[in-house]
Design a protein around this motif. Structure first.
Motif, PDB file in Angstrom:
ATOM      1  N   ASP A  41      84.991  12.855 -46.266  1.00  0.00           N
ATOM      2  CA  ASP A  41      83.527  12.897 -46.184  1.00  0.00           C
ATOM      3  C   ASP A  41      83.099  13.053 -44.735  1.00  0.00           C
ATOM      4  O   ASP A  41      82.985  12.073 -43.999  1.00  0.00           O
ATOM      5  N   LEU A  42      82.876  14.288 -44.320  1.00  0.00           N
ATOM      6  CA  LEU A  42      82.505  14.553 -42.926  1.00  0.00           C
ATOM      7  C   LEU A  42      81.165  13.936 -42.543  1.00  0.00           C
ATOM      8  O   LEU A  42      80.913  13.683 -41.371  1.00  0.00           O
ATOM      9  N   ASP A  43      80.296  13.699 -43.515  1.00  0.00           N
ATOM     10  CA  ASP A  43      79.000  13.077 -43.235  1.00  0.00           C
ATOM     11  C   ASP A  43      78.993  11.597 -43.587  1.00  0.00           C
ATOM     12  O   ASP A  43      77.935  10.967 -43.605  1.00  0.00           O
ATOM     13  N   GLY A  44      80.158  11.022 -43.855  1.00  0.00           N
ATOM     14  CA  GLY A  44      80.257   9.610 -44.210  1.00  0.00           C
ATOM     15  C   GLY A  44      80.155   8.702 -42.997  1.00  0.00           C
ATOM     16  O   GLY A  44      80.326   9.119 -41.847  1.00  0.00           O
ATOM     17  N   TYR A  45      79.888   7.449 -43.268  1.00  0.00           N
ATOM     18  CA  TYR A  45      79.688   6.435 -42.228  1.00  0.00           C
ATOM     19  C   TYR A  45      80.855   6.375 -41.249  1.00  0.00           C
ATOM     20  O   TYR A  45      80.651   6.215 -40.046  1.00  0.00           O
ATOM     21  N   ASP A  46      82.085   6.512 -41.735  1.00  0.00           N
ATOM     22  CA  ASP A  46      83.262   6.410 -40.865  1.00  0.00           C
ATOM     23  C   ASP A  46      83.405   7.570 -39.898  1.00  0.00           C
ATOM     24  O   ASP A  46      84.223   7.518 -38.983  1.00  0.00           O
ATOM     25  N   ASN A  47      82.631   8.643 -40.089  1.00  0.00           N
ATOM     26  CA  ASN A  47      82.722   9.792 -39.199  1.00  0.00           C
ATOM     27  C   ASN A  47      81.458   9.974 -38.356  1.00  0.00           C
ATOM     28  O   ASN A  47      81.315  10.967 -37.666  1.00  0.00           O
ATOM     29  N   LEU A  48      80.550   9.020 -38.410  1.00  0.00           N
ATOM     30  CA  LEU A  48      79.300   9.134 -37.652  1.00  0.00           C
ATOM     31  C   LEU A  48      79.207   8.024 -36.617  1.00  0.00           C
ATOM     32  O   LEU A  48      79.672   6.903 -36.848  1.00  0.00           O
ATOM     33  N   VAL A  49      78.617   8.338 -35.492  1.00  0.00           N
ATOM     34  CA  VAL A  49      78.461   7.370 -34.414  1.00  0.00           C
ATOM     35  C   VAL A  49      77.207   7.724 -33.623  1.00  0.00           C
ATOM     36  O   VAL A  49      76.791   8.885 -33.595  1.00  0.00           O
ATOM     37  N   VAL A  50      76.589   6.738 -33.007  1.00  0.00           N
ATOM     38  CA  VAL A  50      75.473   6.976 -32.097  1.00  0.00           C
ATOM     39  C   VAL A  50      76.006   6.782 -30.685  1.00  0.00           C
ATOM     40  O   VAL A  50      76.587   5.744 -30.365  1.00  0.00           O
ATOM     41  N   LEU A  51      75.845   7.798 -29.864  1.00  0.00           N
ATOM     42  CA  LEU A  51      76.328   7.771 -28.482  1.00  0.00           C
ATOM     43  C   LEU A  51      75.187   8.076 -27.518  1.00  0.00           C
ATOM     44  O   LEU A  51      74.209   8.730 -27.892  1.00  0.00           O
ATOM     45  N   CYS A  52      75.356   7.645 -26.278  1.00  0.00           N
ATOM     46  CA  CYS A  52      74.416   8.075 -25.250  1.00  0.00           C
ATOM     47  C   CYS A  52      74.653   9.578 -25.032  1.00  0.00           C
ATOM     48  O   CYS A  52      75.747  10.090 -25.309  1.00  0.00           O
ATOM     49  N   PRO A  53      73.650  10.313 -24.569  1.00  0.00           N
ATOM     50  CA  PRO A  53      73.813  11.757 -24.370  1.00  0.00           C
ATOM     51  C   PRO A  53      74.968  12.109 -23.439  1.00  0.00           C
ATOM     52  O   PRO A  53      75.637  13.121 -23.635  1.00  0.00           O
ATOM     53  N   ASN A  54      75.232  11.270 -22.428  1.00  0.00           N
ATOM     54  CA  ASN A  54      76.328  11.562 -21.500  1.00  0.00           C
ATOM     55  C   ASN A  54      77.677  11.548 -22.204  1.00  0.00           C
ATOM     56  O   ASN A  54      78.497  12.457 -22.027  1.00  0.00           O
ATOM     57  N   TYR A  55      77.945  10.512 -23.002  1.00  0.00           N
ATOM     58  CA  TYR A  55      79.227  10.440 -23.699  1.00  0.00           C
ATOM     59  C   TYR A  55      79.306  11.444 -24.841  1.00  0.00           C
ATOM     60  O   TYR A  55      80.382  11.960 -25.136  1.00  0.00           O
ATOM     61  N   HIS A  56      78.198  11.754 -25.458  1.00  0.00           N
ATOM     62  CA  HIS A  56      78.203  12.787 -26.491  1.00  0.00           C
ATOM     63  C   HIS A  56      78.716  14.094 -25.886  1.00  0.00           C
ATOM     64  O   HIS A  56      79.620  14.740 -26.414  1.00  0.00           O
ATOM     65  N   ARG A  57      78.158  14.490 -24.770  1.00  0.00           N
ATOM     66  CA  ARG A  57      78.576  15.727 -24.095  1.00  0.00           C
ATOM     67  C   ARG A  57      80.020  15.612 -23.624  1.00  0.00           C
ATOM     68  O   ARG A  57      80.813  16.542 -23.775  1.00  0.00           O
ATOM     69  N   LEU A  58      80.391  14.474 -23.066  1.00  0.00           N
ATOM     70  CA  LEU A  58      81.744  14.277 -22.531  1.00  0.00           C
ATOM     71  C   LEU A  58      82.806  14.423 -23.617  1.00  0.00           C
ATOM     72  O   LEU A  58      83.750  15.197 -23.464  1.00  0.00           O
ATOM     73  N   ILE A  59      82.675  13.694 -24.722  1.00  0.00           N
ATOM     74  CA  ILE A  59      83.739  13.745 -25.731  1.00  0.00           C
ATOM     75  C   ILE A  59      83.755  15.062 -26.493  1.00  0.00           C
ATOM     76  O   ILE A  59      84.801  15.468 -26.999  1.00  0.00           O
ATOM     77  N   ASP A  60      82.619  15.755 -26.550  1.00  0.00           N
ATOM     78  CA  ASP A  60      82.609  17.046 -27.229  1.00  0.00           C
ATOM     79  C   ASP A  60      83.045  18.183 -26.315  1.00  0.00           C
ATOM     80  O   ASP A  60      83.371  19.264 -26.795  1.00  0.00           O
ATOM     81  N   THR A  61      83.067  17.965 -25.015  1.00  0.00           N
ATOM     82  CA  THR A  61      83.530  18.970 -24.067  1.00  0.00           C
ATOM     83  C   THR A  61      85.004  18.775 -23.726  1.00  0.00           C
ATOM     84  O   THR A  61      85.758  19.734 -23.653  1.00  0.00           O
ATOM     85  N   LEU A  62      85.414  17.533 -23.528  1.00  0.00           N
ATOM     86  CA  LEU A  62      86.803  17.217 -23.161  1.00  0.00           C
ATOM     87  C   LEU A  62      87.568  16.725 -24.390  1.00  0.00           C
ATOM     88  O   LEU A  62      88.083  15.613 -24.433  1.00  0.00           O
TER      89      LEU A  62
END
Length: 76
Positions: A41-62
């Protein structure tokens, strides 16, 4: 990871506002960050997280520095 406040309550105390980014750990898009990893379940609770914009960009880039298991363990 940083631990900023990402959900704020209104001054009246009757409303919550999410001020972080709602993110998928494993992207629902095959070419996206950590995408293509089989997950029930890609949209399930175990695959969702709230991040600050800095870490969102960081983990999706690196992505190589932040594989799925590292992101999950950092949040636990």
């Amino acid at each position: 990871m940083c631990r900023p406040v990402l959900v704020r309550e209104s001054a009246a105390g009757n409303r919550l506002t999410v001020i972080g980014d709602e993110c998928h750990i494993v992207s629902p898009v095959p070419g996206g960050p950590r995408g293509g990893i089989p997950l029930d379940d890609l949209d399930g609770y175990d695959n969702l997280v709230v991040l600050c914009p800095n870490y969102h960009r960081l983990i999706d880039t690196l992505v190589a520095d932040y594989p799925r298991d590292r992101v999950w363990s950092a949040l636990g």
